[in-house]
Motif scaffolding. Structure first.
Motif, PDB file in Angstrom:
ATOM      1  N   MET A 199    -106.370-133.656 -61.302  1.00 17.96           N
ATOM      2  CA  MET A 199    -106.223-135.090 -61.569  1.00 17.96           C
ATOM      3  C   MET A 199    -107.640-135.609 -61.813  1.00 17.96           C
ATOM      4  O   MET A 199    -108.465-135.603 -60.897  1.00 17.96           O
ATOM      5  N   MET A 240    -109.156-138.310 -62.164  1.00 18.14           N
ATOM      6  CA  MET A 240    -109.779-139.454 -61.478  1.00 18.14           C
ATOM      7  C   MET A 240    -110.529-138.960 -60.228  1.00 18.14           C
ATOM      8  O   MET A 240    -111.306-139.692 -59.636  1.00 18.14           O
ATOM      9  N   GLY A 253    -104.600-134.275 -65.853  1.00 23.22           N
ATOM     10  CA  GLY A 253    -103.950-135.563 -66.035  1.00 23.22           C
ATOM     11  C   GLY A 253    -104.877-136.707 -65.708  1.00 23.22           C
ATOM     12  O   GLY A 253    -105.926-136.509 -65.085  1.00 23.22           O
ATOM     13  N   ALA A 254    -104.496-137.893 -66.185  1.00 23.32           N
ATOM     14  CA  ALA A 254    -105.176-139.133 -65.833  1.00 23.32           C
ATOM     15  C   ALA A 254    -106.643-139.180 -66.267  1.00 23.32           C
ATOM     16  O   ALA A 254    -107.484-139.752 -65.576  1.00 23.32           O
ATOM     17  N   GLY A 255    -106.923-138.574 -67.425  1.00 26.67           N
ATOM     18  CA  GLY A 255    -108.287-138.649 -67.946  1.00 26.67           C
ATOM     19  C   GLY A 255    -108.589-137.547 -68.941  1.00 26.67           C
ATOM     20  O   GLY A 255    -107.730-136.715 -69.231  1.00 26.67           O
ATOM     21  N   THR A 256    -109.814-137.553 -69.447  1.00 25.65           N
ATOM     22  CA  THR A 256    -110.197-136.518 -70.417  1.00 25.65           C
ATOM     23  C   THR A 256    -110.986-135.380 -69.761  1.00 25.65           C
ATOM     24  O   THR A 256    -111.921-135.615 -68.996  1.00 25.65           O
ATOM     25  N   VAL A 259    -102.222-133.052 -69.941  1.00 24.65           N
ATOM     26  CA  VAL A 259    -101.075-133.944 -70.059  1.00 24.65           C
ATOM     27  C   VAL A 259    -101.577-135.215 -70.733  1.00 24.65           C
ATOM     28  O   VAL A 259    -102.597-135.778 -70.324  1.00 24.65           O
ATOM     29  N   PRO A 268    -100.553-139.103 -72.918  1.00 24.48           N
ATOM     30  CA  PRO A 268     -99.537-140.132 -73.146  1.00 24.48           C
ATOM     31  C   PRO A 268     -99.496-140.668 -74.572  1.00 24.48           C
ATOM     32  O   PRO A 268     -98.731-141.586 -74.848  1.00 24.48           O
ATOM     33  N   ILE A 286    -104.740-139.166 -78.093  1.00 26.57           N
ATOM     34  CA  ILE A 286    -105.322-138.312 -77.050  1.00 26.57           C
ATOM     35  C   ILE A 286    -104.883-136.855 -77.253  1.00 26.57           C
ATOM     36  O   ILE A 286    -105.669-135.932 -77.026  1.00 26.57           O
ATOM     37  N   LYS A 298    -107.204-135.413 -79.743  1.00 28.01           N
ATOM     38  CA  LYS A 298    -108.520-135.219 -79.120  1.00 28.01           C
ATOM     39  C   LYS A 298    -108.528-133.930 -78.292  1.00 28.01           C
ATOM     40  O   LYS A 298    -109.473-133.139 -78.355  1.00 28.01           O
ATOM     41  N   GLU A 312     -96.324-136.635 -72.338  1.00 26.85           N
ATOM     42  CA  GLU A 312     -95.556-137.259 -71.253  1.00 26.85           C
ATOM     43  C   GLU A 312     -95.174-138.694 -71.597  1.00 26.85           C
ATOM     44  O   GLU A 312     -96.038-139.546 -71.790  1.00 26.85           O
ATOM     45  N   GLY A 369     -95.158-141.678 -61.476  1.00 25.81           N
ATOM     46  CA  GLY A 369     -96.609-141.666 -61.297  1.00 25.81           C
ATOM     47  C   GLY A 369     -97.320-142.419 -62.406  1.00 25.81           C
ATOM     48  O   GLY A 369     -96.781-143.369 -62.982  1.00 25.81           O
ATOM     49  N   HIS A 370     -98.523-141.973 -62.706  1.00 25.93           N
ATOM     50  CA  HIS A 370     -99.412-142.614 -63.687  1.00 25.93           C
ATOM     51  C   HIS A 370     -98.852-142.394 -65.093  1.00 25.93           C
ATOM     52  O   HIS A 370     -98.745-141.252 -65.535  1.00 25.93           O
ATOM     53  N   VAL A 406     -98.505-147.223 -62.663  1.00 27.03           N
ATOM     54  CA  VAL A 406     -97.815-146.176 -61.901  1.00 27.03           C
ATOM     55  C   VAL A 406     -96.323-146.515 -61.784  1.00 27.03           C
ATOM     56  O   VAL A 406     -95.971-147.638 -61.432  1.00 27.03           O
ATOM     57  N   MET A 459     -93.368-142.498 -55.710  1.00 25.25           N
ATOM     58  CA  MET A 459     -93.502-142.244 -57.145  1.00 25.25           C
ATOM     59  C   MET A 459     -92.359-141.352 -57.612  1.00 25.25           C
ATOM     60  O   MET A 459     -92.114-140.290 -57.038  1.00 25.25           O
TER      61      MET A 459
END
Ligand code: TUI
Length: 309
Positions: A69, A71, A93-96, A114, A116, A120, A123, A135, A141-142, A227, A274
Motif C-alpha cells: 500500500m 501510502m 495500491g493507493a499510489g504510484t 492496481v 482506478p 494511470i 503510466k 479496479e 476500501g480506497h 474509501v 471496508m
C-alpha cells in the motif's frame, strides 16, 4: 500468455489484499484452492511481514503475493523482506510505484499495480508493469470514480499487458462478465471476507452478510482518500461532519484506529467496515475451496450458455 501461466496458478482468481485481514490463513487457503493469495502488508513492519510470509509458507507450497500500500512510508524495508523471502509477485495500491519499480524488476519480481483509471494504467505499463488490476468504484476500501463495467474495456483497449478486473465481482457470473469485457483474470476481496478461513472478527463477517445493495457508501472524497465501507454509526457521524466542512483533523480523529476496531475488536458500529458493493449478494460463510470450485464452475457454465438474441 495467460494469467494462470504467468503466475503459475490453476484459476485466474487473485485475492484482493485487505489491510489487517489478508494474512496467512486466508492467503494460504486461496493459494491452496488454486488462486493467488495476497498478503496485505499495509500497516506492517518489515519483521511483521516476514512473520506473515513464513506463516504462509508453512501453510502452502503454492505461489502467493504481497501487496504494498503505497501510502505507507516503509516500502523500502518491506521490499527488502520480500526479496529476502523470495516472494515472486507484488501488487501495489493507493499510489504510484515509480521509485521502487527498478528495484523490484532487478530482483525478478512480477509487479501488478492496481489502478482506478486508464491514464494511470497507461503510466504503469510504461513503467514496466507485468500486468494490471483495473479496479472499479464498486470495490471496498480506497476507490476511484469509474465503474468496473465502464473502466475495464477502456483499460483493456489502452494497454497491451494482461488486465485483471476488480470491483463488483462476487460470484461466477461476475467472473464471466469480466472475461466478456476483455479481462484475463479477476481479483476479489469482499467475497473472501465471508469465508471460514478469513481471519477477521466474526461480527465483520456478519455485517457483510447483513448488508444489502445500497448499504456501502464512499466517504473521504473531500480529503482525497475516498474509501468505501458499510454504513454504520461512525460513517453517519463522518458524513455529518463532512457536510459541516469541519477541519481535517476532526475527521482523522474519528477514523483513527477505526479499521482495527472493526477487524480485531468486532465493533462494526464505531469501526471502519471496508467492503465492496457485492456485499449485498453474500448469503453464506463457506470454506475458500468450496467457494472457488463453485465460482469457477458457475463462470464456465455462464460463459457456455450465453446467448444474445
Ligand atoms: O488501494 C486500494 N484499496 C485500499 S488501500 C486501503 S488502506 C487505506 N486505509 C485508509 C485510507 C486509505 C487507504 C484500503 N483500500 N485499491 C487500489 C487502488 N489504487 N485504488 C486506487 C488506487 C490508485 C490511486 C492512485 C492507484 C494509483 C494511483 O496513482 C496515482 C498516481 O499519481 O499515479
Amino acid at each position: 500468455m495467460s494469467i494462470t501461466e504467468l503466475l503459475h496458478i490453476e484459476y485466474p482468481i487473485l485475492q484482493g489484499a485487505m489491510a489487517q485481514i489478508a494474512k496467512a490463513p486466508l492467503v494460504a487457503a486461496v493459494s491452496n484452492a488454486g488462486g493467488l493469495g495476497i498478503i496485505a502488508s499495509g500497516g506492517m513492519s518489515g519483521e511483521e511481514l516476514r512473520t506473515e510470509i513464513k506463516k504462509t509458507k508453512a501453510l502452502t507450497d503454492k505461489p502467493f503475493g504481497v501487496n504494498l500500500m503505497l501510502m505507507m512510508t516503509n516500502i523500502e524495508e518491506l521490499t527488502a523482506v520480500i526479496i529476502e523471502e523470495g516472494v515472486k509477485v507484488v501488487t501495489t495500491g493507493a499510489g504510484t510505484p515509480k521509485t521502487y519499480m527498478p528495484i523490484w524488476k532487478e530482483a525478478g519480481i512480477m509487479v501488478i499495480p492496481v489502478v482506478p483509471s486508464v491514464m494511470i494504467a497507461r503510466k504503469m505499463e510504461q513503467l514496466g508493469a507485468d500486468a494490471i488490476v483495473a479496479e472499479g468504484t464498486e470495490a471496498g476500501g480506497h476507490v476511484g470514480e469509474t465503474t468496473t463495467m465502464a473502466l475495464l474495456p477502456q483499460v483493456v483497449d489502452a494497454v497491451s499487458i494482461p488486465v485483471i478486473a476488480a470491483g463488483g465481482i462476487g460470484d461466477g457470473r461476475g467472473i464471466a462478465a469480466a472475461f466478456a469485457l476483455g479481462a484475463h483474470g479477476v481479483q476479489m476481496g469482499t467475497r473472501f471476507l465471508a469465508t471460514e478461513e478469513c481471519p477477521v472478527h466474526e461480527n465483520f463477517k456478519l455485517a457483510c452478510l447483513k448488508a444489502k445493495d445500497r448499504d456501502t457508501v464512499v466517504t473521504g472524497r473531500r480529503n482525497g482518500a475516498p474509501v468505501r465501507s458499510i454504513k454504520n454509526k461512525m460513517i453517519k457521524e463522518y458524513q455529518r461532519l463532512e457536510e459541516e466542512d469541519v477541519d481535517r483533523d476532526v475527521l482523522e480523529e474519528l477514523t483513527l484506529g477505526s479499521l482495527r476496531k472493526a477487524v480485531q475488536e468486532g465493533d462494526t458500529e464505531n469501526g471502519s467496515v471496508m467492503a465492496g458493493q457485492i456485499t449485498g449478494m453474500i448469503t453464506e460463510i463457506k470454506p475458500v475451496s468450496e467457494l472457488m470450485q463453485e465460482m469457477v464452475a458457475q463462470a464456465k457454465q455462464v460463459a457456455n450458455e450465453l446467448t444474445i438474441k
